[in-house]
Scaffold this motif. Sequence first.
Motif, PDB file in Angstrom:
ATOM      1  N   UNK A   4       0.840  -1.192   0.000  1.00  0.00           N
ATOM      2  CA  UNK A   4       0.000   0.000   0.000  1.00  0.00           C
ATOM      3  C   UNK A   4       0.882   1.251   0.000  1.00  0.00           C
ATOM      4  N   UNK A   5       0.403   2.302  -0.608  1.00  0.00           N
ATOM      5  CA  UNK A   5       1.043   3.626  -0.613  1.00  0.00           C
ATOM      6  C   UNK A   5       2.237   3.714  -1.570  1.00  0.00           C
ATOM      7  N   UNK A   6       2.695   2.602  -2.114  1.00  0.00           N
ATOM      8  CA  UNK A   6       3.802   2.627  -3.073  1.00  0.00           C
ATOM      9  C   UNK A   6       3.208   2.355  -4.454  1.00  0.00           C
ATOM     10  N   UNK A   7       2.744   3.406  -5.107  1.00  0.00           N
ATOM     11  CA  UNK A   7       1.953   3.258  -6.329  1.00  0.00           C
ATOM     12  C   UNK A   7       2.724   3.624  -7.596  1.00  0.00           C
ATOM     13  N   UNK A   8       3.501   4.696  -7.523  1.00  0.00           N
ATOM     14  CA  UNK A   8       4.150   5.210  -8.727  1.00  0.00           C
ATOM     15  C   UNK A   8       5.390   4.382  -9.080  1.00  0.00           C
ATOM     16  N   UNK A   9       6.265   4.199  -8.123  1.00  0.00           N
ATOM     17  CA  UNK A   9       7.496   3.457  -8.379  1.00  0.00           C
ATOM     18  C   UNK A   9       7.269   1.995  -8.703  1.00  0.00           C
ATOM     19  N   UNK A  10       6.150   1.447  -8.283  1.00  0.00           N
ATOM     20  CA  UNK A  10       5.848   0.038  -8.565  1.00  0.00           C
ATOM     21  C   UNK A  10       5.024  -0.128  -9.836  1.00  0.00           C
ATOM     22  N   UNK A  11       4.698   0.987 -10.483  1.00  0.00           N
ATOM     23  CA  UNK A  11       3.957   0.971 -11.757  1.00  0.00           C
ATOM     24  C   UNK A  11       2.617   0.255 -11.645  1.00  0.00           C
ATOM     25  N   UNK A  12       1.901   0.520 -10.570  1.00  0.00           N
ATOM     26  CA  UNK A  12       0.565  -0.068 -10.429  1.00  0.00           C
ATOM     27  C   UNK A  12      -0.389   0.502 -11.476  1.00  0.00           C
ATOM     28  N   UNK A  13      -1.406  -0.281 -11.803  1.00  0.00           N
ATOM     29  CA  UNK A  13      -2.500   0.263 -12.610  1.00  0.00           C
ATOM     30  C   UNK A  13      -3.158   1.392 -11.828  1.00  0.00           C
ATOM     31  N   UNK A  14      -3.810   2.285 -12.540  1.00  0.00           N
ATOM     32  CA  UNK A  14      -4.475   3.417 -11.897  1.00  0.00           C
ATOM     33  C   UNK A  14      -5.658   2.930 -11.075  1.00  0.00           C
ATOM     34  N   UNK A  15      -6.132   3.735 -10.118  1.00  0.00           N
ATOM     35  CA  UNK A  15      -7.322   3.350  -9.346  1.00  0.00           C
ATOM     36  C   UNK A  15      -8.504   3.009 -10.245  1.00  0.00           C
ATOM     37  N   UNK A  16      -8.663   3.745 -11.342  1.00  0.00           N
ATOM     38  CA  UNK A  16      -9.753   3.469 -12.283  1.00  0.00           C
ATOM     39  C   UNK A  16      -9.585   2.083 -12.906  1.00  0.00           C
ATOM     40  N   UNK A  17      -8.358   1.772 -13.311  1.00  0.00           N
ATOM     41  CA  UNK A  17      -8.096   0.462 -13.934  1.00  0.00           C
ATOM     42  C   UNK A  17      -8.261  -0.673 -12.932  1.00  0.00           C
ATOM     43  N   UNK A  18      -7.878  -0.411 -11.692  1.00  0.00           N
ATOM     44  CA  UNK A  18      -8.031  -1.435 -10.653  1.00  0.00           C
ATOM     45  C   UNK A  18      -9.492  -1.743 -10.374  1.00  0.00           C
ATOM     46  N   UNK A  19     -10.363  -0.752 -10.660  1.00  0.00           N
ATOM     47  CA  UNK A  19     -11.796  -0.956 -10.469  1.00  0.00           C
ATOM     48  C   UNK A  19     -12.447  -1.613 -11.678  1.00  0.00           C
ATOM     49  N   UNK A  20     -11.907  -1.361 -12.857  1.00  0.00           N
ATOM     50  CA  UNK A  20     -12.495  -1.903 -14.083  1.00  0.00           C
ATOM     51  C   UNK A  20     -12.426  -3.424 -14.127  1.00  0.00           C
ATOM     52  N   UNK A  21     -11.318  -3.969 -13.631  1.00  0.00           N
ATOM     53  CA  UNK A  21     -11.122  -5.414 -13.588  1.00  0.00           C
ATOM     54  C   UNK A  21     -10.648  -5.778 -12.184  1.00  0.00           C
ATOM     55  N   UNK A  22     -11.250  -6.769 -11.549  1.00  0.00           N
ATOM     56  CA  UNK A  22     -10.777  -7.171 -10.215  1.00  0.00           C
ATOM     57  C   UNK A  22      -9.308  -7.581 -10.257  1.00  0.00           C
ATOM     58  N   UNK A  23      -8.516  -7.009  -9.339  1.00  0.00           N
ATOM     59  CA  UNK A  23      -7.098  -7.317  -9.215  1.00  0.00           C
ATOM     60  C   UNK A  23      -6.844  -8.004  -7.878  1.00  0.00           C
ATOM     61  N   UNK A  24      -6.016  -9.014  -7.894  1.00  0.00           N
ATOM     62  CA  UNK A  24      -5.626  -9.720  -6.686  1.00  0.00           C
ATOM     63  C   UNK A  24      -4.132  -9.519  -6.425  1.00  0.00           C
ATOM     64  N   UNK A  25      -3.755  -9.557  -5.150  1.00  0.00           N
ATOM     65  CA  UNK A  25      -2.366  -9.410  -4.697  1.00  0.00           C
ATOM     66  C   UNK A  25      -1.807  -8.028  -5.031  1.00  0.00           C
ATOM     67  N   UNK A  26      -2.676  -7.018  -4.954  1.00  0.00           N
ATOM     68  CA  UNK A  26      -2.280  -5.614  -5.065  1.00  0.00           C
ATOM     69  C   UNK A  26      -2.772  -4.911  -3.806  1.00  0.00           C
ATOM     70  N   UNK A  27      -1.904  -4.110  -3.182  1.00  0.00           N
ATOM     71  CA  UNK A  27      -2.272  -3.364  -1.973  1.00  0.00           C
ATOM     72  C   UNK A  27      -2.748  -4.280  -0.846  1.00  0.00           C
ATOM     73  N   UNK A  28      -2.006  -5.337  -0.594  1.00  0.00           N
ATOM     74  CA  UNK A  28      -2.401  -6.279   0.460  1.00  0.00           C
ATOM     75  C   UNK A  28      -1.479  -6.226   1.682  1.00  0.00           C
ATOM     76  N   UNK A  29      -0.383  -5.456   1.599  1.00  0.00           N
ATOM     77  CA  UNK A  29       0.573  -5.380   2.714  1.00  0.00           C
ATOM     78  C   UNK A  29       0.973  -3.934   2.969  1.00  0.00           C
TER      79      UNK A  29
END
Length: 308
Positions: free
Chosen positions: A40-65
């Motif tokens: 959690x909180x490390x979004x840019x350097x880890x190249x996560x999908x955007x919040x919108x993209x994370x909502x469009x398709x269910x993502x697992x094992x993202x933002x769990x620690x």
Amino acid sequence: MKKVIAIVGPTAVGKSALGLKLAQKFDSEIISGDSMQIYRHLDIGTAKDSPKELQEVPHHLVNICDPDQRYTVKNFQEKARQIINELNTQKKIPFVVGGTGFYLSSLINNLNLGGEMKANKEIRQRLLKIEEDEGLGRLQEILKVDDPKAFEKIDIENPRRLMRAIEVYQTTGKSIVEQENGNKWADFYLIGLTDNRPKLYERINQRVDKMVKLGLVDEAKYVFDHRDIFIQSKNAIGYKELFPYFEEKASLESCLSEIKKNSRHFAKRQFTYFRNQMDVDWYNISNDNNYQKTIEEKIEKFIGGYHG
């Protein structure tokens, strides 16, 4: 048999974008294979999908620690397998997107990662002393002699994994990557994206520049300020290279150049690993304008009359 689709390849080649499109088309969900996107909180350097993209398709094992928590390959293996089983029960074929070769290998091959073996403190202390006195290269030499099978399979740039592999072999006489059994537990179709090297390197440089505009430096400063407790996350490419800038030992420009260089080296190692260690169906995104259509057709064939 369970079925799984994995999208692999070097960093910045477009795996996440393809994963989103395919998961939407086939009404499925994404399992992140990335060891840093869990935080959690490390979004840019880890190249996560955007919040919108994370909502469009269910993502697992993202933002769990939280960033100070420890996360191992074994954690990934166990959690990913559980999710795959659950999604297959729902008649969904999951897409595992991104990540390191060893993460995916542990999942595909059901590798015994030595999780049940208690730490051998005597061996561990000796290896820590070797790393301190002689460096990472010496640990690599020891593993190559002791357990060449593990040397070919694990991430030998990671001193913690190197020491664990040596410790397991010297304690048990068995390789850390020895399979738990010979039974294939799931059918994997591996899709590999690649690009011509100059174009890939340009994509990497552009990604780093975009990260800076999005706030990478501030995010890296957050990691730097908590580096004593962010034991794993502080070592991610994109953060550690900026530490000299915060310590006023290097310019921002030189640190950003180091991020780009290390990202290029990482991309090369990723491609080499997947090409040499796994049965991947490769697509060059610059040489094949219709690669996505071809992939969709092959997925249709792979899924066939699958009913979970």
